[in-house]
Enzyme design. Structure first.
Site, mmCIF file in Angstrom:
data_model
loop_
_atom_site.group_PDB
_atom_site.id
_atom_site.type_symbol
_atom_site.label_atom_id
_atom_site.label_comp_id
_atom_site.label_asym_id
_atom_site.label_seq_id
_atom_site.Cartn_x
_atom_site.Cartn_y
_atom_site.Cartn_z
ATOM 1 N N ILE A 622 0.879 -1.098 0.011
ATOM 2 C CA ILE A 622 -0.017 0.107 -0.028
ATOM 3 C C ILE A 622 0.730 1.227 0.063
ATOM 4 C CG2 ILE A 622 -1.954 -1.036 1.187
ATOM 5 C CD1 ILE A 622 -0.926 0.001 3.738
ATOM 6 N N VAL A 630 5.483 -0.858 2.708
ATOM 7 C CA VAL A 630 4.292 -0.759 3.555
ATOM 8 C C VAL A 630 3.097 -1.684 3.141
ATOM 9 C CG1 VAL A 630 2.798 0.392 5.105
ATOM 10 C CG2 VAL A 630 4.955 1.347 4.544
ATOM 11 N N ASP A 741 7.610 16.384 13.800
ATOM 12 C CA ASP A 741 7.090 16.154 12.501
ATOM 13 C C ASP A 741 5.652 16.335 12.360
ATOM 14 O OD1 ASP A 741 7.457 16.320 9.698
ATOM 15 O OD2 ASP A 741 8.327 14.112 9.606
#
Ligand code: AMP
EC number: 2.7.10.1
Length: 983
Positions: A622, A630, A741
């Protein structure tokens, strides 16, 4: 000039010691052209034909000639020398690579030609379906790149015979025609093209999980993955559709699915090899071939099961791995013990059990007169007649004075294959004289003041001729000892001379020659007040008692249910409380940096659960993460329901340091437990690939999700997302974890629109951030999301996370718009420094924009805490009216929060349309506005989105940017004294 060409030739000669014509290529590259393997002249087309590129032969270290091209017009200005290859057939390639080996003269070492000497050349290509095009204009070539040398040689290198060969590789983009020409343009350098190789990449034939994947040409894009379906190798069958992805670099990625060797074959060295004689394999999913179990054999190769030796058998349910077995021998030492019409039989287990664990006994009962016949259903066995586990049984309700034969059979799972008398033992006996059994019921036919008329059935086992019945009765209120007896030969009797309206208790028993049987249970009847008879039926006192007890029990049940339901209400509240408490308890729990562990693997063991790889089923790729693919898939842990998960894999060939960095994300994630933080299920570290398994978020990352669903959510839904993210961040800041982040791309969304904070990798803070830019102090920082103090002197705190959170709020309200649009990072830093803040996105409630501005306070101490943000959002959600006022109606925000922006400054002076477009960074649309008749800014403020589309401004993000800027203009103009603007 001639001298310089001579110098180049000398260098090539010296260099030839490092060259060889024997060329081997990596297996994932297919060569379309290699100038070094061409026999004879290359004869490429040079222009001009004289004085430009020149073909020269040199010898490699095996004295095989190599054809090269040189040019060295460094003293003459305005050089434009072209060299083009023959037509190169593209074949099946979509993306082609050119590898050039060349030497280049250092201009600094030729000071007298410094004005004209160049150190680069240009590489071009021209796609064509035609082999041998005669003349191709320069303008028909598309430029691939300007190529410069990493190393250039000087006069001294020539003297020292030092080889300074450069190798540069470029890719030629996506090709569609049958072939193409390459061209080299020299503009005044001193170059020798030693070799030119053109190739494309493919993933070479591979076998994974017993599936063969064919040679596959890579996709057209640098990021494309070509899905390839594998075919099962010989003697194997598909277990789950085998698939693999061919990556753009010619390498295979994560095999999915697999084949398994067919029964009778086992996997060896990636092939399915046949089981030898004496061995078998029954299931495709079993391990390797196994030796035939005891008492069995196989006579041919590839057996899927083994046959039993003579006299041995298998039951239908025996697994193929079980030894063959045989029926048991007869039970031993059978003894009987007769008690009137019952018999107790006992025996010992047989000598041979047959090698099985399922030994049991069956009883056969035969009644024998002149002939023996099977006993009927009236005979009772305790515990049962068949499948007895213990070596004993009692048999009841036999007839008195009768001969019986009992056989006890020892049986097991294979008895039916070979039943025989050798498996049974028997005994013959005679039952004794026995009294009749109990009269089963008693009823009352007529009731009068003084008489009760009773009747009853015969006992079930009279055990002889019934001579008489005896009825015993007494007044219920009196003692049982003062009873009276009535005898009768029939099955009814009238009990007379009773007291009216009085309850009596009755028992009855039968008598044969063997004596009386037992008295029956008690039956109660009451005499009447009337002289005439009334029909009545015996009511057992126990029945009465039962009905009363029943009502009481019912009442108790109802009361109990009421109490339980109250308790349960209390319990579920308690459960909810305890869940909230669990999160509250985390306050005070502090995050531990896994890198403070001497051995970071220890942190993984401490914070992440190890999952057995067999519990994970990978389904599809994906995404691509920093360390590998992933994937999504399923996790089935024993005792738990199967669930969807996301699986991050660590690609093969990693270093120990990469493995540690990869797993650090799990050590961090594993410390958190909050509904708005991505949940770690566990890790796989004991086998490859190493994996991190986390909950699956169906809608992927928030930025892409919002862009895909532009305009589809209500404000309350958007605020709900922001609230979730704030709640997760509050949890992290309570644990003293600084994310660094926080951005919509690092928030994941599930199918219920729940947003969860993710991306806890350690290395990403420095290296892997796609938005990251190196700052002057080193380390990458996602500038647009980062607070000024964190950019300036790396002061990362929860307050800098709050700044980033404000940007995420803005991303959410603008459906994934890029913060600060296409301004450069430097411009963003400068504008923020000068006090510029992002305007409220279209339709954004003023209250939310105000909250964003609060998050973007210069002084970090002035920014709200995450707990305050959560409270504030909760309030807004509770009072949706506060979300009604959007920035369209807004008046100027507080002067303290909205500092002068480039837009504000511009509108205050109301410059020209051109000037305004410039400040928004969209001066490219100047002509569109002019052509559409927008002469001044006053006209522009009325523009509609549809008009912009008509004017040729098709990018919706640019349209939004223009409208946002106009809103600001309007807001500004309303505050310019003396100016009125129709809004
Ligand atoms: P990351 O390496 O964390 O940036 O992940 C790369 C991409 O994989 C993300 O942008 C997501 O699209 C996807 N991804 C990562 N984790 C998950 C997850 N738990 N659920 C769904 N998609 C995910």
């Amino acid at each position: 000039m001639a001298g310089i060409v001579c110098v180049v030739t000398t260098v090539l000669f010296g260099m030839s010691q490092g060259l060889s014509t024997a060329r081997t290529y990596p297996p994932n590259q297919v060569t379309l052209l290699d100038s070094r393997s061409v026999q004879g002249e290359l004869a490429w087309v040079a222009s001009p034909t004289e004085g430009g590129w020149e073909e020269v032969s040199i010898m490699d270290d095996k004295n095989v000639p190599i054809r090269t091209y040189q040019v060295c017009n460094v003293m003459e200005p305005n050089q434009n020398n072209w060299l083009r290859t023959h037509w190169i057939r593209r074949r099946e390639a979509q993306r082609v690579f050119v590898e050039i080996k060349f030497t280049l003269r250092d201009c600094n070492s030729l000071p007298w030609v410094s004005a004209t000497c160049k150190e680069t050349f240009n590489l071009f290509y021209h796609e064509s379906d035609v082999d041998g095009e005669r003349s191709i204009r320069e303008s028909q070539f598309a430029k691939i790149d300007t190529v410069a040398a990493d190393e250039s040689f000087t006069q001294m290198d020539i003297g020292d015979r030092i080889m300074k060969l450069n190798t540069e590789t470029r890719d030629v983009g996506v090709l569609t025609r049958k072939g193409f020409y390459l061209a080299f343009q020299d503009v005044g350098a001193c170059i020798a093209l030693v070799s030119v190789r053109v190739f494309y990449k493919k993933c070479p034939l591979a076998v994974r999980n017993l599936a063969q994947f064919p040679d596959t040409v890579t996709g057209a894009d640098t990021s494309s993955l070509v899905e390839v379906r594998g075919s099962c190798v010989n003697n194997s069958e598909e277990y789950e559709i085998p698939k693999m992805y061919c990556g753009a670099d010619g390498g295979w990625l994560v095999p999915i699915g697999s084949c398994l060797c067919k029964p009778g074959y086992e996997e060896r060295n990636g092939e399915c090899q046949v089981c030898k004689i004496g061995y078998y394999r029954s299931l495709a999913s079993a391990g390797g071939c196994s030796k035939c179990p005891e008492h069995s054999y196989s006579v041919r190769e590839g057996s899927t099961s083994c046959s039993c030796d003579k006299g041995f058998y298998r039951s239908e349910t025996d697994p193929p791995a079980m030894a063959c077995t045989r029926p048991p021998s007869a039970p031993l030492n059978l003894i009987s013990n007769v008690n009137e019409t019952s018999v107790l039989l006992e025996w010992s287990p047989p000598l041979i059990s047959g090698g099985r664990q399922d030994l049991a006994y069956n009883v056969v009962c035969k009644r024998c007169g002149w002939e023996c016949e099977l006993c009927g259903d009236s005979v009772r066995y305790s515990p049962q007649r068949l499948s007895l586990r213990s070596p004993r049984v009692s048999v009841h309700q036999l007839q008195a004075h009768t001969n019986y034969t009992f056989e006890i059979w020892a049986v097991n799972g294979v008895s039916k294959h070979n039943p025989g008398p050798e498996q049974a033992v028997s005994v013959t006996l005679t039952t004794n004289q026995a009294a009749p059994s109990v009269v089963p019921s008693l009823q009352c036919k007529d009731i009068t003041r003084h008489t009760l008329s009773l009747f009853w059935p015969e006992p079930q086992n009279p055990n002889g001729v019934i001579l008489e019945y005896e009825v015993k009765y007494y007044e219920k209120e009196q003692s049982e000892r003062s009873y009276r007896i009535v005898k009768t030969a029939s099955r009814s009797v009238d009990i007379k001379d009773l007291t009216p309206l009085t309850s009596y208790v009755f028992h009855v028993r039968a008598r044969t020659a063997a004596g009386y049987g037992e008295f029956s249970a008690s039956y109660e009847f009451m005499t009447n007040s009337m002289p005439s008879p009334v029909m009545g039926e015996g009511v057992k006192s126990t029945v009465l008692l039962a009905s009363i007890l029943g009502s009481v029990v019912l009442l108790l049940i109802l009361t109990g249910a009421f109490i339980i339901s109250k308790r349960r209400g209390k319990y579920s509240k308690a459960k909810q409380d305890s869940e909230e408490e669990k999160h509250l308890q985390s306050v005070g729990k502090v995050y531990v940096d896994p890198f403070t562990y001497e051995d970071p693997n220890q942190a993984v063991r401490e914070f992440a659960k190890e999952i057995d790889a067999s519990c994970i089923k990978i389904e599809k790729v994906i995404g691509i993460g920093e360390f590998g693919e992933v994937c999504s898939g399923r996790l089935r842990l024993s005792g738990k329901r199967e669930q969807c998960v996301a699986i991050k894999t660590l690609k093969a060939g990693f270093t120990e340091e990469q493995r540690r960095d990869f797993l650090s994300e799990a050590s961090v994630m594993g410390q958190f437990d909050h509904p708005n933080i991505i949940h770690l299920e566990g890790v796989v570290t004991k086998c490859k690939p190493v994996m991190i398994v986390s909950e699956y978020m169906e809608n992927g990352s928030l930025d892409a999700f919002l862009r895909k669903n532009d305009g589809r959510f209500t404000v309350i839904q958007l605020v709900g997302m922001q609230r979730g993210i704030a709640s997760g961040m509050k949890y992290l800041s309570d644990m003293s974890y600084v994310h660094r982040d926080l951005a919509a791309r690092n928030i994941l969304v599930n199918s219920n629109l729940v947003c969860k904070v993710s991306d806890f990798g350690m290395s990403r803070v420095l290296e892997d951030e796609p938005e990251g830019t190196y700052t002057t102090r080193g380390g990458k920082i996602p500038i647009r999301w980062t607070a000024p103090e964190a950019i300036a002197y790396r002061k990362f705190t929860s307050a800098s996370d709050v700044w980033s959170y404000g940007i995420v709020m803005w991303e959410v309200m603008s459906y994934g718009e890029r913060p600060y649009w296409d301004m450069s990072n430097q411009d963003v830093i400068k504008a923020v420094e000068e006090g510029y803040r992002l305007p409220g996105p279209m339709e954004c409630p003023v209250s939310l924009h105000q909250l964003m501005l609060d998050c973007w306070q210069r002084e970090r101490a002035d920014r709200p805490k995450f707990s305050q943000i959560v409270n504030m959002l909760d309030k807004l959600i509770r009072h949706p009216a506060t979300l009604k006022r959007t920035s369209r109606e807004t008046s100027r925000p507080h002067a303290s929060t909205l500092s002068p922006s480039p837009l504000n400054v511009c509108t205050a002076s109301l410059g020209s349309v051109e000037e305004w477009l410039k400040t928004v960074g969209l001066e490219r649309y100047r002509d569109n506005f002019t052509n559409a008749g927008f002469q001044n800014l006053e006209n522009v403020v009325h523009i509609k989105q549809e008009e912009m589309t008509k004017m040729g401004i098709s990018s919706s993000s640019h349209q939004r940017k223009i409208l946002a800027s106009i809103r600001e203009l309007l807001s500004e103009m309303q505050h310019v004294p003396g100016r009125t603007v129709p809004v």
